[in-house]
Enzyme design. Structure first.
Site, short mmCIF file in Angstrom:
data_model
loop_
_atom_site.label_atom_id
_atom_site.label_comp_id
_atom_site.label_asym_id
_atom_site.label_seq_id
_atom_site.Cartn_x
_atom_site.Cartn_y
_atom_site.Cartn_z
N ALA A 255 0.82 -1.21 0.00
CA ALA A 255 0.00 0.00 0.00
C ALA A 255 0.86 1.27 0.00
O ALA A 255 2.09 1.21 0.06
CB ALA A 255 -0.93 -0.01 1.20
N HIS A 256 0.17 2.40 -0.03
CA HIS A 256 0.86 3.69 -0.16
C HIS A 256 1.74 3.99 1.05
O HIS A 256 1.41 3.70 2.19
CB HIS A 256 -0.12 4.83 -0.43
CG HIS A 256 -1.21 5.00 0.58
ND1 HIS A 256 -2.21 5.91 0.43
CD2 HIS A 256 -1.45 4.39 1.77
CE1 HIS A 256 -3.02 5.87 1.47
NE2 HIS A 256 -2.58 4.95 2.30
#
Length: 360
Positions: A255-256
């Site tokens: 994820a980010h």
């Protein structure tokens, strides 16, 4: 000719090597017929004359005494308990040795690397593509994108605006590298991998979910391999980073703003939530879930389907379970869990007995 180059030369046509030549290449010692010839690879349990196998996992040791393989690589400290028919080559690490041999064979069989830009590829005028690259059919290389020397983009790869791919990397069909993202040197990205899609950022409002712009990028350092349909999301701000030497299996989600330390490995369906910091040389089994905004220490090992909900501070920790805990403690808890029905019956019996004694 150097023995490794000689091996590749033979493998390019039909691999045929003697046991003592393979031992020389691997720095091993021969036990048996030094002139035993091999021309293929096989699993030890499916061994055939003329093939080379390896024995690394002790569970497969019984196959050594029945295999028809002509040569078997074993660890230097392996002790046979029965007579062995094939020639043995003792090496420090049999698994690493067979991997090296197979790598040489694969390189030889692949032949000359592809070169040139296919007529059905689109390369924007401001893109920089090294002269010895391969850009396959239906690829797109966007404005100001850079493709390094010796890199190969197979059919349908997209490298968007301002993105860079380093030297000697291979992007298999339908890989997407979004704008402003970076892929390093000698990386391998398998089909369908996506580098730099938006991180999952939404702000709840009275009307629904408002999208939070993801204005950062994703950075893949050198010597990283990413499996099919795996995703490394771009950061909201700054960079999502996968450090050098990391190996990521198919269907993994990063994820980010995650940072993955160098030489970490992740099996299929691992999921890492936003802003988690993963240390170096970690190992995660399939379907491990890692919560966001936590830190995982170097050399952490986690069994399949573990749920890592909090920070792991001690390097070298082995954890499993959900929520994840020390592996030995988890084993003890599992043993208790299996006996819960009997324990419940015992507790009920004791309660009844106590109640009867109180009445008396």
């Amino acid at each position: 000719m150097h023995i490794a180059a000689s091996f590749c030369a033979f493998a390019a046509d039909i691999m045929e090597f003697k046991a003592h030549e393979i031992a020389q290449l691997l720095g091993g010692t021969v036990e048996g017929n030094p002139n035993a010839i091999v021309s293929s690879f096989s699993k030890i349990e499916e061994g055939k004359p003329g093939s080379i196998s390896f024995l690394y996992d002790p569970h497969y040791a019984p196959y050594l005494y029945s295999t028809k393989s002509s040569v078997v690589l074993v660890n230097a400290d392996f002790v046979a308990t029965e007579p062995v028919e094939p020639t043995l080559i003792r090496v420090p690490d049999a698994r690493a040795a067979i991997g090296r041999l197979m790598g040489l064979a694969q390189k030889a069989m692949a032949g000359a690397a592809r070169r040139g830009i296919h007529s059905q590829a689109v390369v924007e005028a401001t893109a920089e593509v090294a002269a010895d690259c391969y850009i396959g059919p239906f690829c797109y290389v966007g404005p100001n994108a850079k493709i390094g020397a010796g890199t190969q983009l197979y059919a349908g790869v997209v490298v968007e605006e301002n993105a860079t791919v380093g030297e000697a990397s291979v992007l298999y069909p339908h890989v997407s590298v979004y704008h402003d993202c970076h892929v390093g040197n000698r990386c391998i990205l398998h089909s369908g991998a996506v580098i730099g899609a938006d991180g999952f950022g939404f702000q709840p409002t009275a009307e629904g979910y408002e999208k939070i712009p993801q204005l950062g990028n994703a950075v893949i350092e050198d010597d990283v391999e990413i499996g099919a349909n795996a995703c490394v999301d771009r950061a909201m701000m700054g960079s999502t980073i996968v450090h050098r030497g990391t190996k990521i299996d198919n269907l993994v989600q990063i994820a980010h703003n995650v940072e993955v330390g160098s030489h970490t490995v992740m099996s299929s369906q691992v999921g890492v939530a936003g802003s988690a910091k993963i240390g170096e040389w970690c190992m995660f089994g399939g379907q491990v879930g890692i919560a966001g905004h936590i830190t995982v220490a170097d050399r952490t090992q986690s069994g399949a389907q573990a749920g890592i909900a909090g920070t792991v501070r001690r390097p070298g920790t082995t954890i499993i379970g959900s929520p994840a805990m020390d592996a030995r403690r988890f084993a003890r808890c599992t043993a208790v869990f299996k006996n819960l029905p009997e324990l419940r019956d015992d507790v009920i019996a004791l309660q009844r007995k106590a109640a009867e004694e109180d009445k008396a």
